[in-house]
Design an enzyme around this catalytic site. Structure first.
Site, short mmCIF file in Angstrom:
data_model
loop_
_atom_site.label_atom_id
_atom_site.label_comp_id
_atom_site.label_asym_id
_atom_site.label_seq_id
_atom_site.Cartn_x
_atom_site.Cartn_y
_atom_site.Cartn_z
CG HIS A 1 -2.00 -1.06 1.11
ND1 HIS A 1 -1.89 -2.29 1.74
CD2 HIS A 1 -3.19 -1.09 0.44
CE1 HIS A 1 -2.97 -3.02 1.48
NE2 HIS A 1 -3.77 -2.31 0.69
CG ASP B 1 -8.11 -1.14 -4.34
OD1 ASP B 1 -6.88 -0.97 -4.46
OD2 ASP B 1 -8.68 -1.24 -3.23
#
Length: 664
Positions: free
Chosen positions: A391, A549
């Site tokens: 991330h 995503d």
């Protein structure tokens, strides 16, 4: 015959069986005494409630017997009605109307289990079978799950075994008049349940005739006297018609149904592999239970916080690539593609690509975004990303460029406004800003400040939204400065809606929403979405950003491997932090240094999460078929790697090799 039916109904002391009988067979409700005279409630006579209170046990026993009698008579009436057709063929329109009328109310309730149960009951009445079973295909484990039956629910069989397996493989119906003499019949289920199968019909449950969902099976047809007889072609047609209704319900909620099965199996399983699998899928489904969640002590919490914050090392220097001018438009964005490799570029180069996405998409000009403000905004966002294994800013840009390709190459923009496109592009870049590299579950479990601030609800996603608008509040970074109050409110709402949809707990809901959209698609490819309907646009933005995503494993195997290794590394680091702090380690994050567990985790992720998502997305927007095909290839690679490792062929000699390069 009808007099016998009326006599049975007259004797019912409770109304629900009479109502059920009338619902199924359209008979006129009858109310009267044994002589056929109408009766009413007299003040002097006992009421139904008083009778129930005095004779409840007797009434239950009586009604149980009467129910059996009414059910049998009802089936006889049904058979005789259908046999009145001189040609002895099925009027499919009438049968479909019968099934759909009976199921209309259940479908409106949108409860999958109720819908399945209603269709199964329809099959019982129409076929006069002793047993009706529904098997659902599990593509990941190549198994059939017994999802609906009077016994043995939850039974799993390989899809290469028995009659159901044959139907699943060939997608062709089978009628076996004598199962005990058939080489296809597998008696294992009979031996387990004590049921004796004599005759059988079995049909595939398919979507559009080519996608296998499961198998619909009827056993032991009875004649008017209760004797077991073979099923007819007439019965086969009826079961096929009902399977079409069943296919619609299962397809609409296929992901939810799959997750229910896996989680249900793990709840009663002692297998560590089942529990690890369920723990992983739980993160894409329902919210963590506060009852089962082990809370950390204050000391444990501080240790985890310390471990988390060590990742917060942000870069502050930016160098524009030599010779590049920010005033150029489209020079870099034209290079972006589905398999664009973010690892071949520096982060500074990715910043410039991000600037160019705003410019080449026309957003900078349309919303009067100045070059220096745009650059400051992207740099501020980059600085707020932590150096986590997965991330991080590269992941943010990867999602942004994937979304840009989707907007550029598909008809998504036909259903969105310019305001929506600005919101989506911005949300894609900011969707994980200031991510600490751990899950929502851990933040909730340790009672972190963020969990307390956002009341345990989509903790990280709410934090990403807040961080985004704190950046936009700075004058030098406010790319929304030219918007009036109404447009700003619309962009803000859209950004928040889209980012909150990246909470993986919403995955099942979004997959179900996509199936509904696909089913409403007309022959011209037009989706049932209205660009003038704000709710439609918001739902589409949620789907698009969530899909982007989860695009890493829908790219070529080199990129999929790189991202897969990084997310597993992040899981391992969280597990180490949990263990060091004395907090219960998340099951699916344990022992990820073992190659077999890594392959299994990735196979589950791609098979249960990524493939169904991109399959539906590609049905909505066919240009994205490449994403589904890539995810299928990656699934096959993980599956084969798992097979090799399970066979111990490479377990000891090549433990350090990456999964996908092993197969290249």
């Amino acid at each position: 015959m009808m007099e016998l039916v009326r006599d049975a109904i007259r004797r019912l002391r409770l109304g629900f069986l009479q109502t059920l009988f009338i619902k199924w067979f359209g008979l006129v409700s009858y109310s009267g005494d044994e002589n056929g005279k109408e009766v009413g409630n007299s003040p002097e006579e006992p009421t139904e409630n008083s009778i129930l209170k005095e004779n409840l046990a007797d009434l239950r026993a009586e009604n149980a017997k009467l129910k059996l009698k009414v059910d049998k008579l009802a089936r006889i009436v049904t058979m005789r009605r259908m046999s009145e057709n001189d040609s002895q063929t099925v009027n499919q329109d009438q049968l479909l109307a019968l099934a759909r009328n009976a199921m209309a109310r259940e479908r409106e309730d949108a409860t999958l289990h109720k819908l399945v149960d209603t269709i199964v009951q329809s099959a019982y009445h129409l076929l006069m079978a002793q047993r009706i079973s529904v098997f659902v295909q599990d593509d990941v484990n190549q198994e059939l799950w017994l999802a609906a039956s009077d016994d043995a629910v939850g039974l799993r069989i390989p899809n290469n075994k028995g009659v159901a397996g044959m139907v699943a493989r060939t997608m062709q119906p089978i009628n076996i008049p004598d199962c005990q003499q058939s080489s296809l019949f597998d008696p294992a289920a009979d031996q387990m349940t004590g049921f004796v199968t004599k005759t059988m019909i079995c049909v595939p449950i398919t979507w559009n005739g080519y996608y296998l969902i499961g198998v619909f099976q009827a056993l032991n047809k009875q004649d008017n006297e209760g004797n077991i007889i073979p099923f007819t072609e007439y019965d086969m047609d009826m079961l096929n018609i009902l399977s079409k209704e069943l296919a619609g319900g299962l397809r609409r909620k296929a992901v939810e149904f799959t997750f229910d099965r896996v989680l249900g199996r793990a709840a009663s399983s002692l297998s560590e592999e089942d529990k690890r699998q369920a723990s992983f899928l739980q993160s894409f489904y329902q919210s963590p239970s506060r009852v089962d969640m082990r809370r950390g002590s204050s000391t444990e919490t501080e240790k985890v916080k310390e471990s988390i914050t060590k990742n917060r090392r942000r870069s502050t220097v930016f160098c524009v690539p030599e010779g590049f001018q920010l005033t150029q438009t489209g020079a870099l964005a034209s290079e972006l593609s589905w398999d664009f490799n973010v690892w071949d570029r520096t982060e500074d180069q990715l910043v410039v690509y991000a600037v160019d996405i705003y410019k080449s998409s026309g957003l900078s000009d349309h919303f009067n975004i100045k070059d220096d403000v745009l650059l400051h905004f992207i740099l501020d966002v980059k600085r707020q990303y932590n150096h986590c294994p997965f991330h991080n800013f590269r992941h943010a840009f990867a999602v942004m460029q994937t979304l840009y390709v989707v907007l550029r190459d598909t008809a998504v923009t036909d259903y969105l406004t310019d305001i929506d496109k600005l919101a989506l592009i911005t949300a894609s870049l900011c969707h994980d800003v200031d991510h600490p590299g751990v899950t929502n579950d851990l933040l909730v479990k340790t009672e972190s400040d963020l969990a307390l601030l956002y009341n345990d609800c989509s903790v990280l996603e709410n934090h990403h939204c807040t961080t985004t608008f704190k950046i936009l509040r700075r004058p030098q970074s406010n790319i929304l400065a030219s918007l009036d109050k109404e447009d700003f409110a619309q962009v803000r709402k859209a950004i928040i809606t889209a980012i909150l949809a990246t909470d993986m707990k919403k995955h099942v809901e979004l997959c179900g929403r996509m199936r509904m959209i696909v089913e409403g698609k007309n022959t011209d490819g037009q989706l049932p979405l209205d660009v003038d309907n704000e709710d439609d646009r918001m739902k589409l933005m949620e789907i698009v950003l969530h899909a982007c995503d989860l695009s890493a494993q829908a790219q070529n195997h080199g990129l999929a491997e790189a991202w897969g290794n990084r997310v597993l590394q992040e899981f391992q680091e969280q597990a180490a932090s949990e263990e060091a702090a004395g907090v219960a380690v998340t099951p699916f994050m344990q022992e990820l240094d073992v190659p077999f567990n890594r392959a299994k985790t990735q196979q589950n992720f791609v098979g249960y999460v990524v493939m169904p998502l991109w399959e539906s997305f590609a049905e909505m927007f066919p240009q994205m078929e490449v994403a589904y095909k890539n995810s299928k290839k990656n699934f096959d690679r993980y599956k084969y790697a798992r097979f090799l490792l399970h066979s111990h062929l490479l377990f000891e000699t090549l433990p350090s090799l990456s999964l996908l390069s092993l197969l290249s």
